[in-house]
Design an enzyme around this catalytic site. Structure first.
Site, PDB file in Angstrom:
ATOM      1  N   LYS A  42       0.829  -1.206   0.000  1.00 20.42           N
ATOM      2  CA  LYS A  42       0.000   0.000   0.000  1.00 20.42           C
ATOM      3  C   LYS A  42       0.858   1.249   0.000  1.00 20.42           C
ATOM      4  O   LYS A  42       1.668   1.453   0.907  1.00 20.42           O
ATOM      5  CB  LYS A  42      -0.872   0.017   1.258  1.00 20.42           C
ATOM      6  CG  LYS A  42      -2.099  -0.851   1.158  1.00 20.42           C
ATOM      7  CD  LYS A  42      -3.095  -0.420   2.243  1.00 20.42           C
ATOM      8  CE  LYS A  42      -3.829  -1.606   2.826  1.00 20.42           C
ATOM      9  NZ  LYS A  42      -4.484  -1.294   4.098  1.00 20.42           N
ATOM     10  N   ARG A  91     -16.505  -2.888  11.633  1.00 21.97           N
ATOM     11  CA  ARG A  91     -17.595  -1.986  11.265  1.00 21.97           C
ATOM     12  C   ARG A  91     -18.753  -2.768  10.672  1.00 21.97           C
ATOM     13  O   ARG A  91     -19.755  -2.996  11.305  1.00 21.97           O
ATOM     14  CB  ARG A  91     -17.101  -0.926  10.261  1.00 21.97           C
ATOM     15  CG  ARG A  91     -16.327   0.191  10.909  1.00 21.97           C
ATOM     16  CD  ARG A  91     -15.403   0.860   9.944  1.00 21.97           C
ATOM     17  NE  ARG A  91     -14.393  -0.077   9.462  1.00 21.97           N
ATOM     18  CZ  ARG A  91     -13.378   0.257   8.707  1.00 21.97           C
ATOM     19  NH1 ARG A  91     -13.248   1.481   8.285  1.00 21.97           N
ATOM     20  NH2 ARG A  91     -12.483  -0.635   8.340  1.00 21.97           N
TER      21      ARG A  91
HETATM   22  P1  ADP Z   1      -5.942  -1.737   7.878  1.00 25.00           P
HETATM   23  O1  ADP Z   1      -5.406  -1.007   6.686  1.00 25.00           O
HETATM   24  O2  ADP Z   1      -5.051  -2.756   8.477  1.00 25.00           O
HETATM   25  O3  ADP Z   1      -7.406  -2.202   7.721  1.00 25.00           O
HETATM   26  P2  ADP Z   1      -6.851   0.591   9.279  1.00 25.00           P
HETATM   27  O4  ADP Z   1      -5.927   1.678   9.669  1.00 25.00           O
HETATM   28  O5  ADP Z   1      -7.828   0.896   8.192  1.00 25.00           O
HETATM   29  O6  ADP Z   1      -5.971  -0.657   8.998  1.00 25.00           O
HETATM   30  O7  ADP Z   1      -7.687   0.114  10.531  1.00 25.00           O
HETATM   31  C1  ADP Z   1      -7.127  -0.547  11.635  1.00 25.00           C
HETATM   32  C2  ADP Z   1      -8.217  -1.265  12.394  1.00 25.00           C
HETATM   33  O8  ADP Z   1      -9.188  -0.324  12.838  1.00 25.00           O
HETATM   34  C3  ADP Z   1      -8.999  -2.291  11.590  1.00 25.00           C
HETATM   35  O9  ADP Z   1      -9.298  -3.382  12.447  1.00 25.00           O
HETATM   36  C4  ADP Z   1     -10.256  -1.576  11.212  1.00 25.00           C
HETATM   37  O10 ADP Z   1     -11.344  -2.467  11.017  1.00 25.00           O
HETATM   38  C5  ADP Z   1     -10.474  -0.721  12.433  1.00 25.00           C
HETATM   39  N1  ADP Z   1     -11.275   0.477  12.161  1.00 25.00           N
HETATM   40  C6  ADP Z   1     -11.057   1.420  11.239  1.00 25.00           C
HETATM   41  N2  ADP Z   1     -12.009   2.371  11.261  1.00 25.00           N
HETATM   42  C7  ADP Z   1     -12.871   2.019  12.254  1.00 25.00           C
HETATM   43  C8  ADP Z   1     -14.099   2.559  12.771  1.00 25.00           C
HETATM   44  N3  ADP Z   1     -14.638   3.669  12.247  1.00 25.00           N
HETATM   45  N4  ADP Z   1     -14.703   1.916  13.787  1.00 25.00           N
HETATM   46  C9  ADP Z   1     -14.162   0.762  14.287  1.00 25.00           C
HETATM   47  N5  ADP Z   1     -13.039   0.197  13.822  1.00 25.00           N
HETATM   48  C10 ADP Z   1     -12.396   0.795  12.842  1.00 25.00           C
END
Ligand code: ADP
Length: 160
Positions: A42, A91
């Site tokens: 990424k 989510r």
């Molecule tokens: P990745 O790229 O590994 O998915 P992210 O930075 O997008 O990492 O997210 C890290 C974690 O936080 C993941 O488990 C994701 O599902 C969770 N996450 C992201 N946004 C939210 C949200 N709005 N509410 C709950 N969990 C979230």
């Protein structure tokens, strides 16, 4: 003995959805390491050092939160730190399949460390870093979706 959880992710950028998961994790664990996973696949909007600075800023008043970066295997890091658990957020149903697969693989790699999942708070269920990047690139407001310092950084990033 104190308990430690690791919350890994891309955090590109950190949103209030992430902050909510960290704050709730502090209710269960003594310390939480927010781990910026370096992914070769990424290409991020923000660099690793920018993301580290953002997270340090957002959690500067919380001494029980540590920010770190790890380029390797998550479970190797978790073992090294003697973590009690990995924390991830869920989510929608669409998160489930990927998270389930990752958790199963991680359990295989290190059976002593479990992944625990926290349901998103209903006010953040629609918040994702991907959407935040898209809205920011189009000049939309992100108040109550990302911390104020991140909204500022996003504005600077997309300033024409
Ligand atoms: P990745 O790229 O590994 O998915 P992210 O930075 O997008 O990492 O997210 C890290 C974690 O936080 C993941 O488990 C994701 O599902 C969770 N996450 C992201 N946004 C939210 C949200 N709005 N509410 C709950 N969990 C979230």
């Amino acid at each position: 003995m104190s308990t430690l959880a690791i919350y890994p992710g891309s955090f590109d950028p950190v949103t209030l959805g992430h902050v909510d998961i960290v704050e709730r994790s502090l209710g269960l664990f003594d310390e939480v390491i927010v781990l910026i996973a370096e992914s070769s696949q990424k290409k991020g909007l923000f660099s690793i050092s920018e993301k580290k600075e953002h997270l340090q800023d957002v959690f500067k008043h919380e001494k029980r939160v540590i920010i770190d970066v790890w380029p390797g295997l998550l479970m190797e890091y978790a073992g090294k730190k003697k973590a009690n658990a990995i924390v991830r957020g869920l989510r929608a149903v669409s998160d489930f399949e990927y998270e389930f697969q990752m958790a199963a693989m991680n359990k295989r790699l290190r059976p002593s460390i479990d992944t625990i999942f926290m349901m998103t708070s209903e006010k953040y269920y629609f918040v994702s870093s991907h959407l935040v990047r898209e809205i920011a690139s189009l000049g939309g407001a992100l108040t109550d979706i990302v911390p104020p310092v991140i909204e500022k950084r996003l504005k600077e990033k997309f300033k024409k």
